[in-house]
Structures are given as structure tokens and as C-alpha cells.
Design an enzyme around this catalytic site. Structure first.
Site, short mmCIF file in Angstrom:
data_model
loop_
_atom_site.label_atom_id
_atom_site.label_comp_id
_atom_site.label_asym_id
_atom_site.label_seq_id
_atom_site.Cartn_x
_atom_site.Cartn_y
_atom_site.Cartn_z
N HIS A 27 91.64 58.27 10.90
CA HIS A 27 92.33 57.92 9.82
C HIS A 27 92.15 58.49 8.53
O HIS A 27 92.82 58.01 7.41
CB HIS A 27 92.29 56.47 9.91
N GLY A 47 86.37 52.08 17.02
CA GLY A 47 85.57 53.31 16.57
C GLY A 47 86.30 53.89 15.46
O GLY A 47 87.47 53.49 15.66
N CYS A 48 85.79 54.66 14.92
CA CYS A 48 86.70 55.37 13.77
C CYS A 48 87.92 56.29 14.27
O CYS A 48 89.00 56.54 13.84
CB CYS A 48 85.81 56.35 12.93
N GLN A 49 87.68 56.80 15.57
CA GLN A 49 88.56 57.82 16.17
C GLN A 49 89.20 57.17 16.99
O GLN A 49 90.49 57.22 17.10
CB GLN A 49 87.72 58.98 16.88
N SER A 105 82.15 59.05 17.01
CA SER A 105 82.56 57.56 16.41
C SER A 105 84.02 57.32 17.25
O SER A 105 85.00 56.79 16.88
CB SER A 105 82.92 57.60 15.13
#
Ligand SMILES: Cc1ncc(COP(=O)(O)O)c(C=O)c1O
Lengths: 140, 412
Positions: free
Chosen positions: B368, A51-53, A119
Site C-alpha cells: 500500500h 500483513g502489510c503485503q 510482512s
């Protein structure tokens, strides 16, 4: 299928005791901190859902037409929710998993963690769990 | 330098200009600390958009009737506002794009197809946003060129000697951020541009995170290209600016084809329109441009001196307060920083901290920040990032610190 919904209802009843979001989160965090849910050997690229997170690792085993899931995450809240998802889906029949409707997440007020915009890997994980169910069911 | 008189800075009055700051999030008055991702909008901009659609809308550059001419005038006046705002020599050099990402893609694609050949190189830095990495990777792959990356040290500052050493005669363009969205580092772009120019290399500056905080002056910086997004500078989403020196823009092929960007079209041959229209194919984001013009007026009224002073105070205060939290480390401790603070506490995952802060009404960014290579360098999954605009106040920072402490009690 009945069994999956029974467990979901059980969890909804349990959560009804919590006064506010803090108590819920404390419970989820405790779940997330308890023993690792996955065998270290499966925490590799093959089992990773990015995931992005946060990241999630998912492993599935088949035992007599039932699917046993183990999973983990690097974020503790994500991991706590994984523990709930596993309680509901692991050990169930492949066909039931594929068809399941996971309404409990919404009912216990945690649906934002299962929204695609978060995410955090959970949405993909649930998809993946159902895919395992589908695939195993097709095989049998 | 600005002609408009700057108001006295009254933070309470300023906050009233931003209606969104009155709302709640999860039942608590919102503390909005994610302006680096996108800023909130003052009433002046919101009203301007509303007025435009109610009273001023028609397509631009094509109608003979009065309404269309009014829209065209408003549109081109906004371009002039942009020119003055960044002190560009000519408004022909100010191209409207969808945002910073499109600005970089335009240059990578158009400049790249004209000037980058096999064996050449493009030089970026390790702190770039994905928007300033991927377009260059794409053109390098297409042209058989090499992508070079200048390193960043542990404090989050560019390693200038290494950067300069990478500037050899293979390098056809340098592309770097003015301010890092993840670390807050302000890069010495003027010195870097001078160095690159000594070697005959043009420079693109990604100004997405600089424009909301500091005045930029194209003639002083001498950048070859400079690009930024309207939505990060209190304007609408979907609009941004690419400044480019005329000498480059004239030589570059168009990016998109269509209406507006042509002079004459036959099936055999099309001749292109003049700058800036050559790079503005199709009906532009007219309301966005007009809203952006209003955002510029608003910034001028508040005044960059006021903005810089207030934000610097917030940065110092927040750095002090956050540093008192046990186990908290700030990622990005450059000497020259904009009001962006990335941090981690112990080995607590940023997602967990962010999820609890959300429940407390505090909007921070976690993850990020579209700078994955930078996170890899620091060996971390991401950070929690609090970014401040001039509409933030000390109370916001106090709520943040209180929120973190509460989250830590739950997570530790
Ligand atoms: C440094 C930097 N460059 C580029 C961008 C991309 O901007 P946009 O998404 O508005 O095109 C951002 C936005 O986050 C940024 O912070």
C-alpha cells in the site's frame, strides 16, 4: 512430534525433485489455486491476520485433543505456503504444535516468505497456530 | 540558474557512478526500480562519508581545536549548499532533521502547539503518505481540532475546487505532498500555495518525492514549510531538511530540548539558541549532513535538466511498454507525473507479482506504499510500483516487462 517431522521430511523430499525456483513456485502457485482452504464464514475480521503485503485468515477447530486448521490468503503464493503449513500442522496434537520447529520452510528454500520483513501475514499466522496449540494444551 | 556547468548526460557513465547497480540479486544482475522508497548512492557520496570518518570527524559547534572547527565549517558549508540548492532566502531557515517524517512531525507539534486551537482545522489530501497524515491526526486530537481531507479523482489528481472550498477560516495550515509516492502525481503546489495565502493560511509541502526529480525554489514557490529526506535524493539515510520561513520558525516553540538548542541554562529558566540551532537539539548527524552536501553537488553536476529529460523519457517508454501487457492497468494517470508507475494486472495480487519479480532480479515495491486510505479509495489491496531514477535505463524497463510476462505465465 515425530509425525510433524515426518511430514516435514516428506515435503523436503518432494521439493528435492524440483530443478529450480520456477518449478517450486509453479507448484506452490498450483497449491494456492486449488480449492479454498477455509469455510467462507470464517473469512471475517475475527479470523483476519493483517500483513502489510497480503492478508491471511486462520480458523482452528479442536477434535479430541487435535487441532484442525483451515486458512486462506488473498495472495496465491502466500496461500500455497499456507497449504504446506496446514499439511504439517493440522490434525496434530496441541502440545506438538506448540513445540514444533518448522525447519522445512528453510530447507525447501522458501524462508524469505516467512521473514518478518515480508510482512505477508505468514509469520503472525505461524505464531497464532502455535498459540492455539499452547492454549488448548493448557486447557487439557 | 545553477552556477555549476552541467555535464553531457551519458547514462552508461552515470550508472558507473552507482556501485550497487553492479551487484546481483537472486543470481541476476539487479534491476533496481524502487528508488521512490530509497535511492542508491553515488561513489562520490560514499567516499565523502568514508573520508569524513577517516580524516574529518569531531563534534561541531563546540571545540576550540582545529579539527572541530573544520568539522563545523564542513557542516555549515553543507547547510549553505542546501540553502542555495532550494533557493531559500537564508540558511537560518534550513533545519537539519532526520528526514521528511521528522520534518512534518516537527511542524505539526511545534506549529500546532502554538497556532492550532480547539475548533480549528488542518487540511491535508487523500493522497498523503502516512507521514503526512498521522502527525496531524496526533496534534488535532491533542488540540481538539478537525482533520480535513481534500479528495482525489480517479486519475489520481487533486480535486482543486473541493480543496479550495475546504480552505475556510478555521483552517490553520494546509499540508500536502508535492509529488505522490504511490501515483506519481505532481500537484500544482505553487497555485495551491497562492490560493491558501490569499486566505491567510500557511502551507507545508512534503517534498520527499519531488526533490529527486525536479528543482525546487523556495522563493518562487513561496511555501511556508518544505521538507525532504536525504536518502531519496542519493544522500545518506538518517538526514533530511526542513525549510521554514523565519517568521514562523521564530514564533514556534522548540521541538526537542537539549544541547545545541540553548543559549543559557539555569534551573529556573533556559533561553533558546537562535535559528536554525533552536530546532537542532543534541549532536546532529554530522556525517549525514556532509554526505547530503555531497549528494547536492552530485545532482548539480548531473543537472536537473538532464535528470528531468531522461526520467521523462523513461516514464513515457515504460508507460507504453507496460500498457501493452494484457490486463495491466496503471493506477494514477495524472497529466503531470513523476517517474513512478503503480499498476495491477487482472486481479493478481501485488505480492505474488513482486515475489516472482524478486526471483528474476527485479526490485519493485508492492503493497500500500504507506498510503492505506488511498488504496481504500480505489478499492485495491495495494499495487506493484516501479519507480525510476536517472540511473535507470531502457534495458531496466525491458527486463521489467519481460519479468511481468513471465510471472503472468506462472500466475494465470
Ligand atoms: C511522499 C512521502 N512523504 C514522506 C515520506 C517519508 O519519508 P522518510 O521515511 O524518509 O521520513 C515518504 C517516504 O516514503 C514519501 O514518499
Amino acid at each position: 512430534m515425530a509425525e510433524i517431522n515426518n511430514i516435514q521430511n516428506e515435503i523436503i523430499d518432494e521439493f528435492a525433485f524440483f530443478g529450480d525456483w520456477m518449478e517450486k513456485y509453479e507448484y506452490i502457485i498450483d497449491l494456492g489455486k486449488s480449492l479454498p482452504l477455509i469455510d467462507e464464514q470464517y473469512k471475517d475480521e475475527d479470523h483476519l491476520i493483517k500483513g502489510c503485503q497480503s492478508q491471511v485468515w486462520l480458523h482452528a477447530d479442536e477434535e479430541e485433543g487435535k487441532v484442525k486448521f483451515t486458512a486462506d490468503s488473498d495472495a496465491v503464493i502466500t496461500k500455497g505456503i499456507i497449504a504446506l503449513l496446514i499439511r504439517v500442522l493440522s490434525g496434530q496434537k496441541a502440545e506438538d504444535i506448540a513445540k514444533s520447529d518448522l525447519y522445512f520452510i528453510d530447507k525447501i528454500g522458501l524462508k524469505e516468505h516467512l521473514s518478518p520483513t515480508r510482512s505477508n501475514g505468514l509469520v503472525s499466522m505461524v505464531k497464532q497456530m502455535k498459540m492455539y496449540g499452547l492454549a488448548l494444551n493448557a486447557k487439557s | 540558474m545553477q552556477a555549476t556547468a552541467q555535464k553531457v548526460f551519458d547514462i552508461d557513465k552515470i550508472r558507473q557512478d552507482f556501485p550497487l547497480l553492479e551487484r546481483e540479486m537472486n543470481g541476476k544482475p539487479i534491476v533496481f526500480l524502487d528508488s521512490a522508497a530509497s535511492s542508491q548512492k553515488p561513489s562520490a557520496v560514499i567516499d565523502k562519508l568514508n573520508d569524513y570518518y577517516r580524516q574529518g570527524h569531531a563534534n561541531v559547534h563546540r571545540g576550540v581545536y582545529q579539527l572541530s572547527q573544520e568539522a563545523t565549517t564542513a557542516f555549515e558549508e553543507a547547510r549553505e549548499l542546501v540553502r542555495e540548492f532550494i533557493n531559500a532566502p537564508s540558511s537560518k531557515e534550513c533545519i537539519f532533521v532526520r528526514g521528511c517524517t521528522e520534518g512534518i512531525n516537527l511542524v505539526a507539534s511545534s506549529y500546532g502547539r502554538k497556532f492550532i486551537n480547539e475548533g480549528d482545522a488542518v487540511l491535508i489530501t487523500a493522497m498523503e503518505h502516512h507521514s503526512n497524515i498521522v502527525p496531524w491526526q496526533m496534534i488535532c486530537e491533542e488540540r481538539g481540532a478537525e482533520l480535513r481531507v481534500a479528495p482525489v479523482n480517479d486519475e489520481g489528481e487533486l480535486m482543486l475546487d473541493e480543496l479550495y472550498a475546504l480552505m475556510d477560516d478555521k483552517v490553520k495550515i494546509v499540508s500536502l505532498s508535492h509529488v505522490s509516492n504511490t501515483l506519481g502525481t505532481v500537484n500544482p503546489v505553487k497555485a495551491i500555495i497562492q490560493k491558501a495565502h490569499q486566505k491567510g493560511i500557511p502551507v507545508l509541502v512534503d517534498g520527499a518525492q519531488a526533490i529527486p526529480h525536479t528543482q525546487v525554489d523556495m522563493q518562487e514557490l513561496d511555501a511556508d514549510f518544505y521538507t525532504f529526506s536525504g536518502h531519496k535524493m542519493f544522500g545518506p539515510t538518517g538526514i533530511g531538511v526542513l525549510y521554514g520561513k523565519e517568521k514562523w520558525l521564530e514564533q514556534m516553540p522548540p521541538y526537542h530540548g537539549g544541547g545545541e538548542m540553548i543559549k543559557t541554562v539555569t534551573f529556573e529558566k533556559t533561553t533558546y539558541n537562535e535559528l536554525p540551532h533552536k530546532f537542532e537539539a543534541g549532536t546532529p548527524d554530522i556525517s549525514g549532513v556532509i554526505g547530503l552536501g555531497e549528494a547536492i553537488q552530485y545532482i548539480k553536476e548531473v543537472g536537473y535538466d538532464n535528470i528531468s529529460r531522461h526520467e521523462h523519457e523513461l516514464l513515457v517508454y515504460a508507460t507504453e511498454q507496460l500498457s501493452q501487457i494484457e490486463g495491466l492497468r496503471i493506477i494514477g494517470t495524472a497529466k503531470d507525473k513523476a517517474s513512478v508507475i503503480s499498476f495491477l494486472v487482472d486481479d493478481i495480487h501485488p505480492y505474488d507479482l513482486g515475489a516472482i519479480l524478486d526471483k528474476l532480479g527485479i526490485a519493485v515495491r508492492t503493497g500500500h506504499h504507506c498510503t492505506q486510505p488511498l488504496m481504500d479509495q480505489y478499492g485495491i489491496p495495494g499495487t506493484v510500483r516501479a519507480s525510476f531514477a536517472f540511473y535507470n535505463n531502457r534495458a531496466d524497463i525491458d527486463r521489467l516487462v519481460e519479468g511481468i510476462n513471465r510471472a503472468l505465465k506462472m500466475l494465470r
